[in-house]
Write an enzyme that holds these catalytic residues in place. Structure first.
Site, mmCIF file in Angstrom:
data_model
loop_
_atom_site.group_PDB
_atom_site.id
_atom_site.type_symbol
_atom_site.label_atom_id
_atom_site.label_comp_id
_atom_site.label_asym_id
_atom_site.label_seq_id
_atom_site.Cartn_x
_atom_site.Cartn_y
_atom_site.Cartn_z
ATOM 1 N N ARG A 1 0.801 -1.403 -0.186
ATOM 2 C CA ARG A 1 0.004 0.053 -0.068
ATOM 3 C C ARG A 1 0.794 1.311 -0.128
ATOM 4 N NH1 ARG A 1 -3.300 -2.304 -1.923
ATOM 5 N NH2 ARG A 1 -5.525 -2.917 -1.345
ATOM 6 N N ASP B 1 4.266 0.689 -7.443
ATOM 7 C CA ASP B 1 3.277 0.349 -8.037
ATOM 8 C C ASP B 1 1.937 0.925 -7.314
ATOM 9 O OD1 ASP B 1 1.374 -1.357 -9.956
ATOM 10 O OD2 ASP B 1 0.730 -2.504 -8.318
ATOM 11 N N HIS C 1 -0.785 0.649 -10.169
ATOM 12 C CA HIS C 1 -1.496 -0.171 -9.335
ATOM 13 C C HIS C 1 -1.920 -1.107 -10.125
ATOM 14 C CE1 HIS C 1 -3.664 0.011 -5.234
ATOM 15 N NE2 HIS C 1 -3.468 -1.517 -5.820
ATOM 16 N N GLU D 1 -3.538 8.259 -5.295
ATOM 17 C CA GLU D 1 -3.808 7.549 -6.655
ATOM 18 C C GLU D 1 -4.909 8.339 -7.222
ATOM 19 O OE1 GLU D 1 -3.851 3.295 -6.305
ATOM 20 O OE2 GLU D 1 -1.782 3.116 -5.234
#
Length: 310
Positions: free
Chosen positions: A225, A249, A273, A254
């Site tokens: 996370r 990632d 992600h 986001e």
């Protein structure tokens, strides 16, 4: 527990609408886009199925919430949870997908892909010896389902992965497991650190300046996370070479904002992600199995411990 009315939303809602009613025609359904959710939908539903709380999300009438993703921090982070509402999550091929994602970047680095790409541009013939993956010292933060699958995959390449967890309890297939406060020596020797942690009060900004100061020219991959990483501290670690390459990632915000210094950093690789994506087939299979177990009273291996936040 009796579940009669099921509210389904999120990016897979239309795909789930194509076959859920056929599989369980005894239930009532509403398939609604996130932006179209209304308070009436939540008042009507016994169960909410989605990737995150959306619209006028309310637990007041719900008995069951099921996350279509592996993570549940969207439901629990900085939120109050109603203790009589069951929270479950999707389990499927996430561990396998994330292991392949990590392996791809570990091999890219070991086989000097970027070095040879640069030499090709320069039309230079300069052999550079690749590194053997089995000689790499790899530390994995998180010894749950995903961390274990990464470790299992690396074992095929003769890596002896070290794990870091809350308890430090020995967990196969890790060669050793340390508590967070014991990991300093392993970090000092690490060629790579892979972060595969959920977001909890304990893991929020765990990867901070103190953590990065333990590394010495190591690679860092985050597939857990984004908010487990203090991004300013990571940028500093890249500048002073505690971290030589970061593969990211997930991010605290986001999509990653255009002004983030991570976008243009020469030693950062950004993916949006996608290390593990929920497929409609996996989501439906897990959802239906969870519903069956709820109704029959069978144990749930995907139930979330709300107190621990995962």
């Amino acid at each position: 527990m009796e579940i009669r009315r099921i509210l389904v939303t999120g990016r897979l809602y239309d795909e789930l609408a194509a076959f859920l009613p056929d599989k369980r025609p005894d239930k009532e359904y509403r398939f609604v886009a996130e932006e179209e959710l209304k308070a009436d939908d939540f008042a009507w539903a016994d169960a909410y199925i989605g990737f995150r709380p959306a619209g006028p999300f309310s637990l007041a009438s719900l008995r069951w919430v099921h996350s279509l993703g592996a993570g549940v921090d969207a439901f629990l982070w900085k939120r109050e949870w109603k203790p009589d509402v069951l929270l479950t999550r999707t389990i499927g091929s996430f561990g396998e997908q994330i292991a392949e994602y990590c392996l791809s970047y570990l091999l890219r680095d070991a086989q000097c892909h970027d070095v040879y790409a640069w030499y090709q541009e320069q039309r230079q013939w300069k052999p550079v010896a690749p590194k053997r993956l089995g000689e790499q010292r790899i530390v994995i933060y998180g010894t749950g389902e995903i961390g274990r699958r990464i470790a299992e995959t690396l074992r095929w390449f003769r890596v002896s992965p070290v794990g870091v967890s809350r308890s430090g309890r020995d967990t196969p297939p890790f060669s050793a497991v340390y508590r967070h406060d014991e990991a300093g020596e392993a970090l000092a020797r690490a060629d790579w650190v892979i972060a595969a942690l959920p977001l909890t009060e304990e893991t929020h900004h765990l990867f901070d300046e103190t953590f990065f100061s333990c590394l010495h020219n190591a690679g860092f991959i985050n597939v857990g996370r984004g908010a487990t990483v203090e991004e300013a501290a990571l940028v500093g670690a890249l500048e002073n070479r505690n971290v030589r390459l970061a593969v990211l990632d997930v991010f605290e915000e986001e999509p990653l904002p255009p002004h983030s210094p991570l976008w243009g950093h020469p030693h950062v690789i950004i993916t949006p992600h996608i290390a593990a994506l929920t497929a409609a087939e996996d989501a439906a299979r897990c959802l239906l199995d969870t519903l069956r177990r709820i109704e029959t009273g069978e144990p749930l291996d995907n139930a979330v411990d709300v107190g621990r936040q995962y």
